[in-house]
Motif scaffolding. Structure first.
Motif, PDB file in Angstrom:
ATOM      1  N   PRO A   1       0.831  -1.218   0.000  1.00 57.61           N
ATOM      2  CA  PRO A   1       0.000   0.000   0.000  1.00 57.61           C
ATOM      3  C   PRO A   1       0.862   1.264   0.000  1.00 57.61           C
ATOM      4  N   GLY A   2       0.675   2.106  -0.993  1.00 54.85           N
ATOM      5  CA  GLY A   2       1.466   3.323  -1.098  1.00 54.85           C
ATOM      6  C   GLY A   2       1.266   4.268   0.063  1.00 54.85           C
ATOM      7  N   ALA A   3       0.105   4.236   0.686  1.00 52.61           N
ATOM      8  CA  ALA A   3      -0.183   5.157   1.790  1.00 52.61           C
ATOM      9  C   ALA A   3       0.709   4.915   2.993  1.00 52.61           C
ATOM     10  N   LEU A   4       1.349   3.734   3.063  1.00 54.20           N
ATOM     11  CA  LEU A   4       2.213   3.422   4.199  1.00 54.20           C
ATOM     12  C   LEU A   4       3.611   4.003   4.051  1.00 54.20           C
ATOM     13  N   LEU A   5       3.962   4.446   2.874  1.00 50.69           N
ATOM     14  CA  LEU A   5       5.336   4.860   2.588  1.00 50.69           C
ATOM     15  C   LEU A   5       5.528   6.350   2.859  1.00 50.69           C
ATOM     16  N   PRO A   6       6.785   6.767   3.083  1.00 44.95           N
ATOM     17  CA  PRO A   6       7.046   8.183   3.368  1.00 44.95           C
ATOM     18  C   PRO A   6       6.609   9.096   2.222  1.00 44.95           C
ATOM     19  N   LYS A   7       5.942  10.162   2.575  1.00 46.39           N
ATOM     20  CA  LYS A   7       5.600  11.205   1.614  1.00 46.39           C
ATOM     21  C   LYS A   7       6.665  12.294   1.681  1.00 46.39           C
ATOM     22  N   ASN A   8       6.676  13.169   0.685  1.00 45.19           N
ATOM     23  CA  ASN A   8       7.607  14.297   0.733  1.00 45.19           C
ATOM     24  C   ASN A   8       6.922  15.499   1.389  1.00 45.19           C
ATOM     25  N   THR A   9       7.599  16.629   1.391  1.00 44.19           N
ATOM     26  CA  THR A   9       7.042  17.813   2.053  1.00 44.19           C
ATOM     27  C   THR A   9       5.788  18.328   1.367  1.00 44.19           C
ATOM     28  N   GLN A  10       5.556  17.920   0.124  1.00 44.79           N
ATOM     29  CA  GLN A  10       4.328  18.288  -0.587  1.00 44.79           C
ATOM     30  C   GLN A  10       3.244  17.216  -0.453  1.00 44.79           C
ATOM     31  N   GLN A  11       3.525  16.201   0.403  1.00 42.84           N
ATOM     32  CA  GLN A  11       2.596  15.101   0.655  1.00 42.84           C
ATOM     33  C   GLN A  11       2.351  14.245  -0.588  1.00 42.84           C
ATOM     34  N   THR A  12       3.358  14.144  -1.438  1.00 44.74           N
ATOM     35  CA  THR A  12       3.276  13.291  -2.615  1.00 44.74           C
ATOM     36  C   THR A  12       3.597  11.860  -2.223  1.00 44.74           C
ATOM     37  N   GLU A  13       2.764  10.915  -2.629  1.00 46.66           N
ATOM     38  CA  GLU A  13       3.009   9.510  -2.323  1.00 46.66           C
ATOM     39  C   GLU A  13       4.038   8.921  -3.279  1.00 46.66           C
ATOM     40  N   PHE A  14       4.811   7.974  -2.795  1.00 45.64           N
ATOM     41  CA  PHE A  14       5.708   7.185  -3.642  1.00 45.64           C
ATOM     42  C   PHE A  14       4.854   6.362  -4.609  1.00 45.64           C
ATOM     43  N   PRO A  15       5.176   6.372  -5.915  1.00 41.47           N
ATOM     44  CA  PRO A  15       4.308   5.723  -6.912  1.00 41.47           C
ATOM     45  C   PRO A  15       4.511   4.215  -6.962  1.00 41.47           C
ATOM     46  N   VAL A  16       4.097   3.545  -5.906  1.00 41.23           N
ATOM     47  CA  VAL A  16       4.383   2.127  -5.758  1.00 41.23           C
ATOM     48  C   VAL A  16       3.695   1.285  -6.831  1.00 41.23           C
ATOM     49  N   GLU A  17       2.544   1.713  -7.306  1.00 39.88           N
ATOM     50  CA  GLU A  17       1.855   0.937  -8.341  1.00 39.88           C
ATOM     51  C   GLU A  17       2.646   0.933  -9.647  1.00 39.88           C
TER      52      GLU A  17
ATOM     53  N   SER B   1      14.182  13.623   6.027  1.00 38.21           N
ATOM     54  CA  SER B   1      14.658  12.492   6.815  1.00 38.21           C
ATOM     55  C   SER B   1      15.621  11.625   6.022  1.00 38.21           C
ATOM     56  N   THR B   2      16.825  11.463   6.541  1.00 38.47           N
ATOM     57  CA  THR B   2      17.804  10.582   5.903  1.00 38.47           C
ATOM     58  C   THR B   2      17.271   9.158   5.825  1.00 38.47           C
ATOM     59  N   GLN B   3      16.623   8.702   6.902  1.00 40.31           N
ATOM     60  CA  GLN B   3      16.102   7.339   6.907  1.00 40.31           C
ATOM     61  C   GLN B   3      15.035   7.146   5.834  1.00 40.31           C
ATOM     62  N   ASN B   4      14.181   8.136   5.642  1.00 38.25           N
ATOM     63  CA  ASN B   4      13.176   8.030   4.586  1.00 38.25           C
ATOM     64  C   ASN B   4      13.814   8.012   3.205  1.00 38.25           C
ATOM     65  N   ARG B   5      14.815   8.864   3.001  1.00 40.01           N
ATOM     66  CA  ARG B   5      15.483   8.887   1.691  1.00 40.01           C
ATOM     67  C   ARG B   5      16.133   7.534   1.400  1.00 40.01           C
ATOM     68  N   GLU B   6      16.803   6.992   2.390  1.00 38.64           N
ATOM     69  CA  GLU B   6      17.476   5.706   2.176  1.00 38.64           C
ATOM     70  C   GLU B   6      16.470   4.613   1.840  1.00 38.64           C
ATOM     71  N   PHE B   7      15.359   4.574   2.574  1.00 36.56           N
ATOM     72  CA  PHE B   7      14.396   3.510   2.348  1.00 36.56           C
ATOM     73  C   PHE B   7      13.727   3.642   0.985  1.00 36.56           C
ATOM     74  N   LEU B   8      13.354   4.853   0.605  1.00 37.07           N
ATOM     75  CA  LEU B   8      12.730   5.053  -0.701  1.00 37.07           C
ATOM     76  C   LEU B   8      13.688   4.679  -1.826  1.00 37.07           C
ATOM     77  N   PHE B   9      14.962   5.013  -1.656  1.00 34.67           N
ATOM     78  CA  PHE B   9      15.941   4.638  -2.685  1.00 34.67           C
ATOM     79  C   PHE B   9      16.086   3.117  -2.745  1.00 34.67           C
ATOM     80  N   ALA B  10      15.999   2.449  -1.591  1.00 27.42           N
ATOM     81  CA  ALA B  10      16.059   0.989  -1.586  1.00 27.42           C
ATOM     82  C   ALA B  10      14.882   0.396  -2.359  1.00 27.42           C
ATOM     83  N   LEU B  11      13.683   0.984  -2.213  1.00 25.05           N
ATOM     84  CA  LEU B  11      12.544   0.545  -3.006  1.00 25.05           C
ATOM     85  C   LEU B  11      12.787   0.786  -4.494  1.00 25.05           C
TER      86      LEU B  11
END
Length: 690
Positions: A128-144, A548-558
């Motif tokens: 579910p994309g809603a579980l992933l970190p959003k950016n400062t504009q509240q944009t969801e990661f496009p997991v689909e 957040s460094t942790q959010n950036r790292e995790f999103l890049f891992a995805l």
């Protein structure tokens, strides 16, 4: 991964993606609240499917408790805090509520898959994309668009879990002793479920963590995981800074100790966990010792290679006709100089991309969803002729050259100065060239929306290199500006930094290229970028929209799932089937392309060591005399200081990256490999300035 000065162009890319209300990026310590911004909105009730094969959970009587609080679960008749609201919103039930960091940890996990009878693995990723970190504009990661629907997770996974209590990391198998990961008493076991094979890794505590926040522990596989394979991760014996054993989370304890619960999301996991516990017992891992365990399934080779293998025959059929053409735009002759002849122009390439094939485009696809390469586009080329070839007028082979991170094919001229026995022909790595800087920064700032462009344009760039190689053996041979200089019988590949990383993928795409030199190459961006000084500028700009460094790292891992379509290890089987060979050159202490990523690639390819090494590399055997396969050559430039062992970049570039092939002895080894196909370390001992 050498870069040019990026600051002016990065600034242009940021304009479109920065939140006007966000102001300037602040440091991580002052934005620790962002570390937990991944918590889902409590209104979400999206069902998270499992791979429990129809299991409805435990057949035991449900636990009974008297009046548990809303955030508690009844576990074996006792109320315990479990973060029920987060679990009901879709978070992983085995993430300690005090130590999730990202609520989908531990990661990757088959908890975030759904059954799929059409898939060879029997499942598909369903996160579910809603579980992933959003950016400062509240944009969801496009997991689909980037992840969901795949038959498994990236085999280049950066596995992780989190603890609320900081652990004593001294027991973890370290980066410089990979063999410790396979000893019987290793605290973490990474196991292929079907074969029972233990997998090599090193583990580390996240050095970017913020004091007082949950702590992430990374498990870094040191050979690419097998594709289409189910793995289990088991954790045991970890202790905190005071020597006390870290307790299992309440819900994992319920699975381990067969305690019933009133948490349906956990109960649906029991059947699968019976398989995990049985496999671990078979491997000698005591169930009662476990602090955490989970499973995940890797993506299949067929899925990752699908687009590439659809493109190959189209490009070969088009390029072999010789009808694509080129245009000479400038001829520079300077007799007496190191590179007395440089020819610059453009050439027509088969394009598998949409529209004008420019930055931001993705594959054009046919009704079957496969890339359609019937379009054409124009690419730049630079051909540099070294002094000895120009003055001797003796035909010499061409090596197509791949440039560094966010650079251009014009680097071919500087490379021709180092190797005087080959004509260098460079073109741009679309997706990671100067022209792509704004698109890359914009994509990161927009939380990876439109992210498929980078991986797909990188694959298109291998089409461009393939077409240039055909030209080097065809029409360019008779070009008046190059008359009598090109030997069309063979063509090679040489790439440096980004070009070294992508070199195996180019070699796999181009049937006429049989040998490639990968100078300071590696694989797996999600492993290497956080240890690279070359990523610093991009990372600092990205922080404006993802603090957040942790959010950036995790999103890049995805996002590694996107890189997989271009990653060199994805095409190991293509290289092996064609009988091609690679010489991977590693520069000791490289601050831009981490040694650990180069060595992991060599291990994944089953390369031999061009002995003697600077130091032994776990899992690599010395090449026999006059070896003719793929090999790793270590070069110690003596440039220091060495980068940190942790997941941090060095304070600055130490110069080792750019000096790997400066030594004439190394150039001679490189030349012998390309021209004769032989790997022969002719340095006096390990290759170094002495």
């Amino acid at each position: 991964m050498r870069t040019s000065s990026l600051a002016p162009l990065i600034a242009l890319g940021l304009v479109a993606c920065q939140d006007p209300a966000a102001g300037s990026a602040s440091d991580d310590a002052s934005t620790s609240a962002a570390t937990t911004e991944m918590s889902p909105t409590t209104g979400s009730t999206e069902h998270v499917p499992t791979t429990s094969s129809g299991s409805s959970g435990s057949t035991a009587a449900p636990a009974e408790c008297d009046g548990c609080a809303a955030d508690e679960a009844c576990i074996g008749g006792i109320c315990e805090a479990v973060g029920r609201a987060d679990i009901e919103a879709g978070c992983h039930p085995l993430g300690d509520p005090g130590g999730r960091v990202q609520c989908v940890y531990p990661w990757p996990s088959n908890f975030y898959t759904a059954p799929d009878v059409a898939s060879t693995t029997g499942l598909k990723v369903a996160l579910p994309g809603a579980l992933l970190p959003k950016n400062t504009q509240q944009t969801e990661f496009p997991v689909e668009d980037l992840l969901n629907g795949s038959p498994g997770f990236t085999p280049n996974a950066q596995i992780r879990f989190a603890t609320a209590t900081p652990i004593d990391g001294s027991s973890l198998p370290p980066i410089d002793d990979i063999g410790r990961s396979l000893v019987d008493e290793a605290p973490i076991v990474l196991l292929a479920l079907d074969s029972g094979e233990r997998w090599p890794y090193f583990a580390e505590v996240d050095a970017t963590g913020v004091a007082g926040e949950p702590q992430t522990i990374f498990i870094r596989p040191m050979r690419q995981l097998r594709t289409g394979t189910r793995y289990v991760v088991a954790v045991r014996g970890l202790r905190d800074k005071n020597g006390e054993e870290i307790p299992a989370s309440p819900l994992f304890r319920a699975l381990r100790d067969e305690l019933t619960t009133d948490v349906p999301q956990l109960e649906a996991e029991r059947e699968r966990y019976d398989e995990l516990f049985a496999a671990l017992a078979e491997a000698g891992v005591d169930r009662g010792s476990l602090q955490q365990a989970w499973d995940f399934t890797t993506n299949t080779e067929a899925a990752m290679q699908r687009d590439f293998l659809a493109i190959q025959p189209q490009v070969e059929a088009i390029a072999e006709t010789g009808d694509l053409g080129y245009t000479i735009e400038e001829v520079s002759e300077n007799p007496g100089s190191e590179v007395p002849l440089v020819v610059r122009g453009t050439f027509t390439v088969p394009s598998c991309l949409t529209d004008d094939s420019g930055p931001g485009t993705v594959f054009a696809r046919d009704p079957m969803g496969l890339p359609d390469c019937s379009n054409t586009a124009t690419a730049n080329f630079w051909i540099a002729v070294p002094q000895a070839i120009y003055e001797g007028q003796i035909p010499a082979p061409v090596a197509v050259y791949g440039h560094g991170l966010l650079g251009s094919g014009a680097e071919a001229e500087s490379v021709a100065k180092k190797n005087g026995s080959l004509i260098m022909a460079g073109t741009d790595f679309w997706g990671m060239s100067e022209d792509d800087i704004a698109a890359v920064i914009g994509m990161l700032g927009n939380n990876f929306v439109g992210g498929r462009t980078l991986g797909e344009r990188l694959v298109q760039s291998t089409v461009n290199f393939t077409t240039l190689a055909y030209l080097a053996q065809g029409a360019l041979v008779d070009e008046p500006a190059l008359q009598g200089l090109i030997d069309p019988s063979v063509v090679y590949y040489i790439g440096g930094s980004q070009g070294g990383i992508m070199g195996a993928t180019v070699t796999a795409m181009a049937p006429e290229i049989r040998r490639g030199v990968l100078v300071v190459g590696a694989s797996n961006y999600s492993l290497m970028v956080w240890r690279s000084t070359a990523f610093d500028q991009v990372n600092s700009v990205w922080a404006a929209t993802q603090p957040s460094t942790q959010n950036r790292e995790f999103l890049f891992a995805l996002y590694q799932a996107v890189f997989d379509v271009a990653d060199p290890v994805t095409y190991r089987s293509v290289i092996e089937t064609a009988g091609d060979s690679l010489l991977l050159i590693e520069s000791i202490g490289d601050a831009q392309v981490a040694n650990i990523a180069s060595e992991a690639m060599a291990r994944s390819y089953g390369m031999a060591m061009a002995a003697p090494p600077v130091y032994p590399v776990w899992g690599l055997e010395d090449a026999p005399p006059m070896f003719t396969g793929s090999a790793l050559l270590q070069v110690d430039t003596k440039n220091g200081p060495l980068p940190p062992l942790e997941n941090l970049p060095a304070d600055g570039d130490n110069g080792a990256h750019g000096a790997a092939v400066d030594d004439p002895a190394v150039q001679a080894i490189l030349g012998a490999f390309l021209l004769e196909g032989i790997v022969d370390n002719t340095c006096d001992g390990a290759c170094d300035p002495n």
